[in-house]
Motif scaffolding. Structure first.
Motif, PDB file in Angstrom:
ATOM      1  N   UNK A   1       0.860  -1.193   0.000  1.00  0.00           N
ATOM      2  CA  UNK A   1       0.000   0.000   0.000  1.00  0.00           C
ATOM      3  C   UNK A   1       0.890   1.235   0.000  1.00  0.00           C
ATOM      4  N   UNK A   2       0.397   2.306  -0.618  1.00  0.00           N
ATOM      5  CA  UNK A   2       1.201   3.533  -0.654  1.00  0.00           C
ATOM      6  C   UNK A   2       0.368   4.732  -0.246  1.00  0.00           C
ATOM      7  N   UNK A   3       1.054   5.724   0.324  1.00  0.00           N
ATOM      8  CA  UNK A   3       0.400   6.928   0.815  1.00  0.00           C
ATOM      9  C   UNK A   3       1.263   8.146   0.487  1.00  0.00           C
ATOM     10  N   UNK A   4       0.707   9.123  -0.232  1.00  0.00           N
ATOM     11  CA  UNK A   4       1.430  10.382  -0.466  1.00  0.00           C
ATOM     12  C   UNK A   4       1.216  11.326   0.713  1.00  0.00           C
ATOM     13  N   UNK A   5       2.295  11.881   1.244  1.00  0.00           N
ATOM     14  CA  UNK A   5       2.204  12.811   2.367  1.00  0.00           C
ATOM     15  C   UNK A   5       2.960  14.083   2.023  1.00  0.00           C
ATOM     16  N   UNK A   6       2.218  15.181   1.916  1.00  0.00           N
ATOM     17  CA  UNK A   6       2.829  16.476   1.639  1.00  0.00           C
ATOM     18  C   UNK A   6       2.961  17.237   2.957  1.00  0.00           C
ATOM     19  N   UNK A   7       4.195  17.614   3.277  1.00  0.00           N
ATOM     20  CA  UNK A   7       4.485  18.327   4.517  1.00  0.00           C
ATOM     21  C   UNK A   7       4.584  19.814   4.208  1.00  0.00           C
ATOM     22  N   UNK A   8       3.893  20.622   4.980  1.00  0.00           N
ATOM     23  CA  UNK A   8       3.922  22.063   4.740  1.00  0.00           C
ATOM     24  C   UNK A   8       3.430  22.822   5.948  1.00  0.00           C
ATOM     25  N   UNK A   9       3.238  24.105   5.746  1.00  0.00           N
ATOM     26  CA  UNK A   9       2.770  24.948   6.837  1.00  0.00           C
ATOM     27  C   UNK A   9       1.965  26.115   6.309  1.00  0.00           C
ATOM     28  N   UNK A  10       1.390  26.845   7.233  1.00  0.00           N
ATOM     29  CA  UNK A  10       0.511  27.962   6.905  1.00  0.00           C
ATOM     30  C   UNK A  10       0.801  29.105   7.870  1.00  0.00           C
ATOM     31  N   UNK A  11       0.882  30.311   7.348  1.00  0.00           N
ATOM     32  CA  UNK A  11       1.111  31.499   8.167  1.00  0.00           C
ATOM     33  C   UNK A  11      -0.160  32.342   8.137  1.00  0.00           C
ATOM     34  N   UNK A  12      -0.925  32.406   9.251  1.00  0.00           N
ATOM     35  CA  UNK A  12      -2.177  33.162   9.249  1.00  0.00           C
ATOM     36  C   UNK A  12      -1.967  34.658   9.043  1.00  0.00           C
TER      37      UNK A  12
ATOM     38  N   UNK B   1       7.401  38.755   2.526  1.00  0.00           N
ATOM     39  CA  UNK B   1       7.921  37.392   2.434  1.00  0.00           C
ATOM     40  C   UNK B   1       9.030  37.117   3.440  1.00  0.00           C
ATOM     41  N   UNK B   2       9.801  38.130   3.781  1.00  0.00           N
ATOM     42  CA  UNK B   2      10.893  37.931   4.746  1.00  0.00           C
ATOM     43  C   UNK B   2      10.361  37.593   6.134  1.00  0.00           C
ATOM     44  N   UNK B   3       9.114  37.959   6.413  1.00  0.00           N
ATOM     45  CA  UNK B   3       8.526  37.691   7.729  1.00  0.00           C
ATOM     46  C   UNK B   3       7.650  36.439   7.748  1.00  0.00           C
ATOM     47  N   UNK B   4       7.603  35.708   6.640  1.00  0.00           N
ATOM     48  CA  UNK B   4       6.782  34.509   6.541  1.00  0.00           C
ATOM     49  C   UNK B   4       7.212  33.489   7.590  1.00  0.00           C
ATOM     50  N   UNK B   5       6.255  33.040   8.410  1.00  0.00           N
ATOM     51  CA  UNK B   5       6.534  32.056   9.457  1.00  0.00           C
ATOM     52  C   UNK B   5       5.351  31.103   9.520  1.00  0.00           C
ATOM     53  N   UNK B   6       5.583  29.860   9.097  1.00  0.00           N
ATOM     54  CA  UNK B   6       4.516  28.864   9.092  1.00  0.00           C
ATOM     55  C   UNK B   6       4.254  28.367  10.509  1.00  0.00           C
ATOM     56  N   UNK B   7       3.179  28.843  11.119  1.00  0.00           N
ATOM     57  CA  UNK B   7       2.854  28.462  12.490  1.00  0.00           C
ATOM     58  C   UNK B   7       1.791  27.373  12.561  1.00  0.00           C
ATOM     59  N   UNK B   8       1.280  26.941  11.420  1.00  0.00           N
ATOM     60  CA  UNK B   8       0.345  25.823  11.348  1.00  0.00           C
ATOM     61  C   UNK B   8       0.984  24.709  10.526  1.00  0.00           C
ATOM     62  N   UNK B   9       1.816  23.867  11.120  1.00  0.00           N
ATOM     63  CA  UNK B   9       2.409  22.756  10.380  1.00  0.00           C
ATOM     64  C   UNK B   9       1.331  21.740  10.009  1.00  0.00           C
TER      65      UNK B   9
END
Length: 185
Positions: A15-26, A40-48
């Protein structure tokens, strides 16, 4: 099923599973809503997230309706389900523009078989795959990992980020970049 045309069966999986890891900056998101210049310099992904979801939503097998109009979004669950004895192929990819992610699975042997869609084999066919306890990805990188459940007891295991700050949903603890691996008898 084979992850790669390896000729020796070393990339076989059940079985296989694709997992995309990322984040979101509100904050970054809110600035774009009000048509402010994006810092863009202040971008901080606080929702992994994994596949666009933070734990515990990562284990919800159903699409999640958005709060704006109820349309279904985040249609790809991150719940991993297999039967004891099966080999699980995880296709990990990092969507991050700000962070490196290190993920681990405790209790299930993990074998790294490919990096950036290239099987870990030398030009002479020498096998460079390796058993590992964790996998680290930078932005735009991919890793293919096999989890062997042959000697694993049925139960629930966790795949999660080793960075503690990635195990929260912004200011809410006990969330973030984590999902469950359910091994059935």
């Amino acid at each position: 099923k084979y992850a790669y045309n390896d000729g020796d069966g070393s990339t076989y999986y059940d079985v296989d599973f694709p997992l995309q890891l990322g984040g979101f900056d509100p904050n970054f998101h809110d600035e774009s809503e009000t048509v402010q210049p994006l810092s863009f310099a202040l971008l901080k992904d606080t929702y992994p997230m994994i596949n666009g979801r933070g734990y515990p939503d990562t284990i919800n097998p159903d699409p999640i309706p958005n709060s704006f109009n109820g349309n279904l979004s985040q249609k790809e669950s991150s719940l991993i389900v297999a039967t004891k004895g099966e080999k699980i192929l995880l296709r990990l990819s990092s969507l991050s523009t700000t962070d490196f992610y290190t993920v681990t699975v405790l209790g299930i042997p993990m074998k790294l078989i490919a990096k950036d869609a290239r099987q870990l084999k030398g030009p002479d066919g020498k096998d460079f795959s390796k058993m590992t306890a964790s996998v680290t990805l930078g932005g735009g990188e991919t890793r293919d990992v096999l989890l062997d459940t042959f000697e694993v007891q049925p139960g629930t295991y966790f795949l999660y980020a080793t960075n503690l700050n990635f195990l929260s949903n912004n200011t809410e603890d006990y969330g973030g970049m984590m999902t469950e691996i359910i091994i059935n008898p």
